[in-house]
Enzyme design. Structure first.
Site, short mmCIF file in Angstrom:
data_model
loop_
_atom_site.label_atom_id
_atom_site.label_comp_id
_atom_site.label_asym_id
_atom_site.label_seq_id
_atom_site.Cartn_x
_atom_site.Cartn_y
_atom_site.Cartn_z
N LYS A 1 0.83 -1.21 0.00
CA LYS A 1 0.00 0.00 0.00
C LYS A 1 0.87 1.27 0.00
O LYS A 1 0.64 2.21 -0.76
CB LYS A 1 -0.90 0.00 1.24
CG LYS A 1 -1.62 1.29 1.51
CD LYS A 1 -2.68 1.54 0.48
CE LYS A 1 -3.26 2.94 0.61
NZ LYS A 1 -4.33 3.17 -0.35
N CYS B 1 -3.75 11.01 1.31
CA CYS B 1 -3.09 9.71 1.07
C CYS B 1 -1.68 9.91 0.51
O CYS B 1 -0.69 9.61 1.16
CB CYS B 1 -3.90 8.89 0.08
SG CYS B 1 -5.61 8.72 0.58
#
Ligand code: SAJ
Length: 407
Positions: free
Chosen positions: A206, A260
């Protein structure tokens, strides 16, 4: 045996869509959030975030009794943790904060039964899933009987309901039995591939995905500054370079925002500061691009001021963190506009995706073209990609950070 009941802890941009999707797949879902207002809103069949298609899912899930929101979890077969993992910035390398993840983990301790699955979806530093196991062990839970895994979310705001189903998923368990059990659970509602690995690889995967994008955007942003200094149009340059079969340069802009891509690379840097060199540099380049943009605008404003003999009005086109959304979190465009405003510049803003703002005077694009003296294109919204805007601004002082006038 198929799992039937699910706790989804954290009802934000990922947790609420996930809870609603699971409910639409026949799971009995308890959505858990520490904020009682969020819980009340959802139980009234409404939503507290903007995401296309989400409200309809929540309405039918709550009406049909498959989704109930609450401030506390209850016994269930699957427990999915989607709480925030912010970072703490004390001036050095920003450090990830795992308090919410570990608090959510602790809230499950007394509810667990053999065979339960605990899945962490929040973006987290490598080793967090193992850390959750230690938290439960310290509370006397027999962790050998629980399947624990990491499965990062990968959805793009604005397309969440589709991407939750269509995207491939990576599942990394603390044991191979956990990986298999959790992968089998995702396969009941995901149409993309469900790939199986261990927890540390899934956690790093991720972080690597978002760092990959940050590094590539940094390359584009660095090129934009080099080109500006050399008197070259970066947009023409990128379009020519991208004709090469193995080159695909991303778009420069006013910097990298959101919650993010501007955050997750720091989780890698904090874990190994000595070796995460390109990843750290990319963060710095992307932040520098925002400061560079402010200076470029000031230079053009100083020229305009000399020509006009008065304080020019600047129209900031776009305030959100990326095009065609209403999300302002960590927005470089809003940072630029606010920074100019607080330095005494005369600012109006055009932001077609929001109705009001407590700091900026919002005007229509038409009014901005009529009343402003200098234009700063900060976000490449679809509304700004028009031939008429290009024609109206042709002879005017413009800082076009998004290339909307060159397309
Ligand atoms: N940006 C550029 N140039 C580009 C592309 C983006 O300047 O060519 C800027 C945007 O304007 C924005 C920022 O980067 O300020 C981030 O936007 P984004 O569209 O790249 O990403 P997010 O933050 O909306 O979503 C990302 C996605 N990750 C990847 O594409 C690798 C999404 O799939 C993740 O699920 C999400 O982060 C997340 O939650 O981690």
């Amino acid at each position: 045996m198929r799992a039937n009941t699910v706790n989804v802890i954290g009802l934000g941009y990922i947790g609420l869509p996930t809870a609603a999707l699971l409910a639409s797949n026949g799971y009995s879902v308890r959505g858990v959030d520490i904020n009682p207002d969020v819980v009340a809103t959802i139980n009234q069949r409404k939503i507290h975030i903007l995401e296309p298609g989400l409200e309809a899912f929540v309405q039918s899930a709550v009406t049909d009794g498959y989704l109930i929101a609450s401030t506390i979890p209850e016994a269930a077969d699957v427990h999915i943790i989607c709480v925030p993992t912010p970072f703490q910035d004390d001036g050095g390398i920003p450090q990830p904060r795992l308090d919410y993840v570990f608090a959510a983990t602790r809230s499950l301790a007394s509810l667990l039964k053999p065979g339960d699955m605990i899945i962490l979806e929040s973006t987290s530093p490598v080793g967090t899933t193992e850390g959750m196991k230690e938290v439960l062990s310290a509370l006397g839970v027999n962790v050998g009987m629980i399947h624990m895994a990491y499965c990062p979310e990968r959805v793009l705001p604005g397309k969440i309901m589709a991407e939750l189903v269509e995207n491939d998923r990576v599942v990394g368990g603390l044991t191979s039995a956990a990986t298999r059990a959790v992968a089998a659970f995702y396969k009941t509602f995901v149409r993309g591939a469900v790939l199986e690995t261990d927890s540390k690889t899934a956690e790093m995967c991720k972080l690597a995905e978002n760092s990959f994008r940050d590094v590539n955007i940094a390359f584009a942003n660095e090129l934009s500054i080099l080109c500006a200094n050399a008197g070259i149009s970066v947009w023409d340059l990128i379009s020519y370079a991208n004709h090469h079969p193995r080159v695909n340069i991303l778009r420069p802009g006013s910097g990298v925002g959101g919650h993010c891509i501007a955050v997750d690379p720091w989780f890698i840097v904090a874990g190994d500061p000595e070796n995460a060199q390109i990843i750290r540099k990319a963060r710095e380049v992307n932040s520098h691009k925002t400061e560079w943009a402010i200076n470029q605008i000031k230079i053009v404003v100083a020229d305009a001021s000399a020509n006009l003999g008065k304080k020019p009005r600047i129209a900031c086109l776009g305030l959100t963190f990326k095009p065609d959304i209403d999300d302002m979190r960590g927005s470089p465009a809003a940072y630029i506009a606010l920074s100019l405003l607080t330095q005494g510049y005369d600012i109006v803003a055009v932001e077609p995706n929001i109705d009001s703002h407590d700091q900026f005077l919002l005007v229509t694009l038409e009014d901005a073209v009529k009343s402003a003296d200098v234009f700063a294109v900060l976000v490449g919204h679809g509304e700004f990609m028009s031939k008429s805007l290009k024609a109206s601004l042709k002879q005017r002082p413009v800082v076009d950070l998004c290339g909307v006038l060159c397309e």
